[in-house]
Scaffold this motif. Structure first.
Motif, short mmCIF file in Angstrom:
data_model
loop_
_atom_site.label_atom_id
_atom_site.label_comp_id
_atom_site.label_asym_id
_atom_site.label_seq_id
_atom_site.Cartn_x
_atom_site.Cartn_y
_atom_site.Cartn_z
N TRP A 90 9.46 16.07 -13.70
CA TRP A 90 8.47 17.01 -13.16
C TRP A 90 7.95 17.91 -14.27
CZ3 TRP A 90 6.32 16.32 -8.69
CH2 TRP A 90 7.01 15.82 -7.59
N GLU A 91 8.86 18.37 -15.14
CA GLU A 91 8.47 19.33 -16.18
C GLU A 91 7.52 18.71 -17.21
OE1 GLU A 91 12.22 20.51 -17.70
OE2 GLU A 91 12.71 21.71 -15.93
N ARG A 92 7.64 17.40 -17.42
CA ARG A 92 6.89 16.79 -18.51
C ARG A 92 5.81 15.82 -18.04
NH1 ARG A 92 11.12 15.53 -23.25
NH2 ARG A 92 9.25 15.77 -24.47
N SER A 123 12.24 16.69 -5.10
CA SER A 123 12.24 18.05 -5.63
C SER A 123 13.67 18.54 -5.85
CB SER A 123 11.52 19.01 -4.67
OG SER A 123 12.20 19.05 -3.43
N GLY A 124 14.62 17.84 -5.25
CA GLY A 124 16.00 18.33 -5.28
C GLY A 124 16.88 17.75 -6.37
N CYS A 125 16.60 16.53 -6.82
CA CYS A 125 17.54 15.91 -7.77
C CYS A 125 17.35 16.50 -9.17
CB CYS A 125 17.43 14.39 -7.76
SG CYS A 125 16.22 13.67 -8.85
N SER A 143 5.48 23.19 -0.26
CA SER A 143 5.25 24.32 -1.16
C SER A 143 6.07 24.17 -2.45
CB SER A 143 5.60 25.64 -0.46
OG SER A 143 6.94 25.63 -0.05
N ARG A 144 7.26 23.63 -2.32
CA ARG A 144 8.09 23.40 -3.51
C ARG A 144 7.45 22.32 -4.40
NH1 ARG A 144 11.75 24.38 -6.58
NH2 ARG A 144 13.54 23.14 -7.24
N LEU A 145 6.90 21.30 -3.76
CA LEU A 145 6.24 20.24 -4.54
C LEU A 145 4.98 20.76 -5.21
CD1 LEU A 145 6.66 17.20 -2.11
CD2 LEU A 145 7.87 17.60 -4.27
N ARG A 146 4.27 21.66 -4.52
CA ARG A 146 3.07 22.26 -5.14
C ARG A 146 3.45 23.02 -6.41
NH1 ARG A 146 1.36 23.39 0.19
NH2 ARG A 146 2.12 25.54 0.06
N ALA A 147 4.61 23.67 -6.35
CA ALA A 147 5.05 24.43 -7.52
C ALA A 147 5.51 23.50 -8.64
CB ALA A 147 6.19 25.37 -7.12
N LEU A 148 6.07 22.36 -8.29
CA LEU A 148 6.61 21.44 -9.30
C LEU A 148 5.54 20.57 -9.95
CD1 LEU A 148 9.85 20.11 -7.55
CD2 LEU A 148 9.76 21.36 -9.72
N ALA A 149 4.56 20.14 -9.16
CA ALA A 149 3.60 19.15 -9.66
C ALA A 149 2.61 19.78 -10.63
CB ALA A 149 2.84 18.53 -8.49
N PRO A 150 2.51 19.24 -11.85
CA PRO A 150 1.53 19.77 -12.80
C PRO A 150 0.11 19.46 -12.34
CG PRO A 150 3.14 18.32 -13.88
CD PRO A 150 3.28 18.12 -12.40
N ALA A 151 -0.85 20.25 -12.82
CA ALA A 151 -2.26 20.03 -12.46
C ALA A 151 -2.68 18.63 -12.89
CB ALA A 151 -3.12 21.07 -13.14
N ASP A 185 0.85 -1.20 0.00
CA ASP A 185 0.00 0.00 0.00
C ASP A 185 0.88 1.25 0.00
OD1 ASP A 185 -2.08 -1.72 0.19
OD2 ASP A 185 -2.66 -1.18 2.24
N ILE A 186 0.32 2.32 -0.46
CA ILE A 186 1.02 3.61 -0.39
C ILE A 186 0.11 4.59 0.36
CG2 ILE A 186 1.85 5.59 -1.73
CD1 ILE A 186 2.75 3.65 -3.87
N ALA A 187 0.63 5.16 1.41
CA ALA A 187 -0.16 6.09 2.21
C ALA A 187 0.70 7.26 2.64
CB ALA A 187 -0.74 5.39 3.43
N GLY A 188 0.11 8.43 2.65
CA GLY A 188 0.85 9.60 3.09
C GLY A 188 0.02 10.86 2.93
N THR A 189 0.68 11.97 3.08
CA THR A 189 -0.01 13.25 2.93
C THR A 189 0.25 13.80 1.53
OG1 THR A 189 1.92 14.38 3.84
CG2 THR A 189 0.16 13.80 5.37
N THR A 190 -0.54 14.78 1.14
CA THR A 190 -0.33 15.42 -0.16
C THR A 190 0.20 16.84 0.08
OG1 THR A 190 -2.60 16.24 -0.26
CG2 THR A 190 -2.18 14.08 -1.21
N PRO A 191 0.89 17.41 -0.88
CA PRO A 191 1.47 18.75 -0.67
C PRO A 191 0.44 19.82 -0.35
CG PRO A 191 2.46 17.71 -2.58
CD PRO A 191 1.31 16.84 -2.17
N ASP A 192 -0.83 19.60 -0.74
CA ASP A 192 -1.86 20.62 -0.46
C ASP A 192 -2.62 20.33 0.83
OD1 ASP A 192 -3.22 18.41 -1.31
OD2 ASP A 192 -4.30 19.39 -2.95
N GLY A 193 -2.08 19.46 1.67
CA GLY A 193 -2.68 19.23 2.99
C GLY A 193 -3.66 18.09 3.07
N GLY A 194 -3.83 17.34 1.99
CA GLY A 194 -4.74 16.20 2.00
C GLY A 194 -4.04 14.94 2.47
#
Lengths: 229, 153
Positions: free
Chosen positions: A103-105, A94-96, A130-138, A64-73
């Motif tokens: 991320w860009e594509r 976000s760093g590598c 916040s950095r992940l929110r900026a990187l992740a496409p809609a 299973d995969i469980a965790g939080t999301t960058p927007d607080g979910g």
């Protein structure tokens, strides 16, 4: 004259110390970037578990995969069931630097085989939401879960796992072309009978089209021709 | 395993998937199901409900934002809790937001921690009548585990 030699010796020692320091800092940078970055320009794809990945029982349910999301979910995905849709799990950070081209594509590239996509990063203690929110496409879901990194034995980002009830394929890819090749192979392998006979036949057909028959000396660059039976 | 966000927490049993999210300009929503729920979906799970396997279940708990005549604890939102256990006779294909063969749904409006919610539950027909009870038992366990607190500022 002696003073000149002494000065040159001191300068030489200083240069050696400087070069050694630079080499050490570069080695540290490469180590932190991880093994994938070493093959950055080659676009390497490694089918199958990368070095350091855990041994997995073939057909065992995917963790299973469980965790939080960058927007607080929050998310918990049960990927090990028979009803789970095929999914590409992309372990990124976000760093590598290598991850950035993914991320860009992510939002603009279509995955083969109508795969779902889930991006997994480390926990908020190691990643900036916040950095992940900026990187992740809609439209691309990101889960922050260091636990998932451990469960899937991820040696470092970027790392890709194809899940279809169980882990069907995994490996490192440093370019989209390499990732697509990795996925295509994994999808074809899973749609064929055990043993990968179809894949072997395709490879033989491609070789034959290039005029390379079984036993052709060019297939054995280390030897003198066909292997002795 | 417990998932918790936006003042909502739920315990999801083995095999269940779920997520808590907030659409832009909307309230919090919990989606949970016995299958891998869609990662990009509307409040009432149009995509997820289209993927429920036979015998599967899905629930959406969606928060409404007060205002424009909607007042927590009043009228449609007067009930103070989720009805548990679910009444099997409350399920109907006419309550589906999207009519799909073999599916039926129930919905319930309530207010908890001064937050107005709608609970929308969809089940896909189980292969046999004997499978129906465990299907509802599993749903009731998840509903019982749900905790709703005030929204953090």
């Amino acid at each position: 004259m002696t003073a000149l030699i002494a000065c040159e010796t001191v300068l030489l020692v200083l240069l050696v110390v400087l070069v050694a320091g630079l080499l050490r800092s570069h080695a540290e940078i490469l180590r932190r970037l991880g093994p994938a970055a070493a093959g950055d320009d080659a676009g390497a794809a490694v089918a199958g578990p990368a070095p350091g990945a855990p041994r997995r029982d073939r057909g065992a349910p995917a963790p299973d995969i469980a965790g939080t999301t960058p927007d607080g979910g929050a998310i918990k995905l049960s990927l090990g069931g028979s009803t789970a849709a095929p999914m590409l799990v992309a372990f990124l950070s976000s760093g590598c630097t290598t991850c950035h081209r993914f991320w860009e594509r992510l939002g603009e590239r279509e995955l083969p085989g109508e795969l779902g996509l889930l991006v997994v990063t480390h926990d908020p203690t190691r990643e900036s939401p916040s950095r992940l929110r900026a990187l992740a496409p809609a439209g691309v879901t990101v889960v922050m879960s260091s636990h998932a990194y451990e469960e899937y034995g991820v040696p470092g980002a970027p790392y890709f796992v194809l899940v279809d009830g169980s882990v069907r394929g995994e490996g490192v890819a440093t370019t989209w072309a390499a990732l697509e090749s990795l996925l295509t192979d994994a999808i074809e392998d899973t749609s064929e009978p055990a043993g990968g006979g179809g894949r072997a036949e395709r490879i033989e057909a491609r070789l034959a089209a290039a005029g390379i028959a079984p036993g052709d000396p060019s297939l054995y660059p280390g030897g003198s021709g066909a292997r002795a039976e | 395993m417990t998932i918790e966000a936006h003042g909502i927490a739920a315990e999801l049993p083995h095999g269940w998937s779920g997520r808590i999210f907030r659409l832009t300009g909307g309230g919090a929503t919990l989606h949970a199901g016995t299958f891998a729920v869609a990662l990009d979906d509307s409040s009432f799970g149009d995509a997820s409900t289209g993927a429920i396997p036979a015998g599967g279940s899905f629930l959406a708990l969606t928060e409404y934002l007060p205002g424009a005549g909607l007042e927590p604890g009043v009228g449609l939102f007067a009930p103070r809790r989720i009805p548990r256990p679910l009444d099997p006779t409350s399920f109907s294909s006419r309550k589906l937001a999207h009519a799909r063969p073999g599916q039926s749904a129930t919905q319930h409006f309530f207010t908890a921690s001064r937050r107005p919610f709608c609970l929308y539950v969809v089940i896909a027909a189980a292969p046999s009548r004997a499978d129906r009870r465990p299907q509802l038992d599993s749903l009731n366990r998840v509903l019982t585990s749900i905790r709703i607190g005030p929204v953090r500022a």
